[in-house]
Design an enzyme around this catalytic site. Structure first.
Site, PDB file in Angstrom:
ATOM      1  N   SER A  59      32.047 127.661  53.711  1.00 56.61           N
ATOM      2  CA  SER A  59      33.086 128.601  53.291  1.00 56.61           C
ATOM      3  C   SER A  59      32.996 128.957  51.808  1.00 56.61           C
ATOM      4  CB  SER A  59      34.472 128.008  53.573  1.00 56.61           C
ATOM      5  OG  SER A  59      34.597 127.651  54.919  1.00 56.61           O
TER       6      SER A  59
HETATM    7  N1  SAH Z   1      34.116 123.537  56.685  1.00 57.33           N
HETATM    8  C1  SAH Z   1      32.740 123.975  56.710  1.00 57.33           C
HETATM    9  C2  SAH Z   1      32.554 125.408  57.147  1.00 57.33           C
HETATM   10  C3  SAH Z   1      32.876 125.548  58.578  1.00 57.33           C
HETATM   11  S1  SAH Z   1      32.158 126.927  59.422  1.00 57.33           S
HETATM   12  C4  SAH Z   1      32.055 123.718  55.397  1.00 57.33           C
HETATM   13  O1  SAH Z   1      32.697 123.255  54.437  1.00 57.33           O
HETATM   14  O2  SAH Z   1      30.849 123.939  55.337  1.00 57.33           O
HETATM   15  C5  SAH Z   1      32.963 126.603  60.965  1.00 57.33           C
HETATM   16  C6  SAH Z   1      32.348 125.480  61.763  1.00 57.33           C
HETATM   17  O3  SAH Z   1      33.214 125.256  62.885  1.00 57.33           O
HETATM   18  C7  SAH Z   1      30.977 125.779  62.351  1.00 57.33           C
HETATM   19  O4  SAH Z   1      30.070 124.808  61.923  1.00 57.33           O
HETATM   20  C8  SAH Z   1      31.208 125.737  63.857  1.00 57.33           C
HETATM   21  O5  SAH Z   1      30.103 125.201  64.575  1.00 57.33           O
HETATM   22  C9  SAH Z   1      32.412 124.838  63.971  1.00 57.33           C
HETATM   23  N2  SAH Z   1      33.224 124.969  65.193  1.00 57.33           N
HETATM   24  C10 SAH Z   1      33.506 126.090  65.908  1.00 57.33           C
HETATM   25  N3  SAH Z   1      34.326 125.789  66.936  1.00 57.33           N
HETATM   26  C11 SAH Z   1      34.578 124.445  66.863  1.00 57.33           C
HETATM   27  C12 SAH Z   1      35.372 123.533  67.643  1.00 57.33           C
HETATM   28  N4  SAH Z   1      36.070 123.931  68.707  1.00 57.33           N
HETATM   29  N5  SAH Z   1      35.401 122.230  67.264  1.00 57.33           N
HETATM   30  C13 SAH Z   1      34.696 121.805  66.197  1.00 57.33           C
HETATM   31  N6  SAH Z   1      33.929 122.616  65.427  1.00 57.33           N
HETATM   32  C14 SAH Z   1      33.883 123.921  65.754  1.00 57.33           C
END
Ligand code: SAH
Length: 211
Positions: A59
């Site tokens: 992010s």
């Molecule tokens: N917080 C992260 C960025 C997250 S991007 C950072 O600091 O880098 C969003 C992430 O959510 C992705 O890696 C995606 O694979 C994950 N994701 C999507 N749906 C999800 C779910 N139901 N449970 C867990 N992770 C999920």
């Protein structure tokens, strides 16, 4: 390329909008460059999301700061992050909470994030591969839940995993654009506050979006 300097400049620019000192201090301690692919090193402290592979992103630092500040952590909380991605947001939360659970649905990302967090010495973060149910009921209830992916709604499954007085920071809207919400669980129901527009990759699975 002086990364330390780039980090200071970024935090300084974020501090125009984000006033919580603890959040800013936490972000000044976490080396974002460790959570991104090597070829993006020179962009480590650009205030924008970056690709981390598997179609996912780390992010934007400003959004990380905004979501972290909105949780209002004091240091004794048990926090859940949904969507570990690179592990960067989890590291920032680990600086501020007592313990952090972070779930990720893509095993490859979960493994890399867990390895980097451990190399950096974070002992109060546990990364888990997401199960079928949204969140992580196993370790509930949480004082705070940070959802780092775009949800179609604030599903009851998440409210159920929260302590009374606990809060969820979550982007809610369409697959393309969302509004960041702070949802507080009260004795009598929930209170919802709007924190502004944002864009996240979709939250996938049961009670969220289809893949
Ligand atoms: N917080 C992260 C960025 C997250 S991007 C950072 O600091 O880098 C969003 C992430 O959510 C992705 O890696 C995606 O694979 C994950 N994701 C999507 N749906 C999800 C779910 N139901 N449970 C867990 N992770 C999920």
């Amino acid at each position: 390329m002086d990364l330390e300097r780039a980090r200071r400049i970024l935090i300084d620019s974020i501090s125009h909008d984000i006033k919580d000192k603890r959040t800013l201090l936490a972000m000044s301690r976490v080396p974002r460059e460790r959570f991104i692919p090597l070829e993006l090193l020179s962009s480590a402290y650009d205030d924008r999301p970056l690709s981390i592979g598997c179609g996912q992103t780390i992010s934007q630092p400003y959004i990380v700061a905004l979501m972290t500040e909105a949780l209002g952590l004091k240091g004794r909380e048990k926090v859940l992050e949904i969507g570990t991605g690179s592990g960067y947001q989890a590291a920032v939360l680990a600086e501020l909470a007592y313990c952090v659970y972070s779930v990720e649905r893509i095993p490859e990302l979960a493994e890399t994030a867990a390895r980097i967090l451990s190399e950096l010495g974070y002992k109060n973060v546990q990364v888990e591969i997401a199960g079928d149910q949204l969140g992580c009921a196993k370790h509930a209830p949480y004082d705070g839940i940070l959802v780092a992916a775009a949800a179609p709604s604030v599903h009851q499954t998440l409210i159920d995993q929260l302590c009374e007085g606990g809060r969820i920071i979550i982007p809610v809207g369409s697959r393309l654009e969302q509004e960041l919400l702070r949802v507080t669980k009260l004795k009598s129901g929930i209170r919802t506050e709007r924190l502004g527009g944002c864009r996240f990759v979709p939250l996938i699975g049961r009670d969220a979006w289809e893949e």
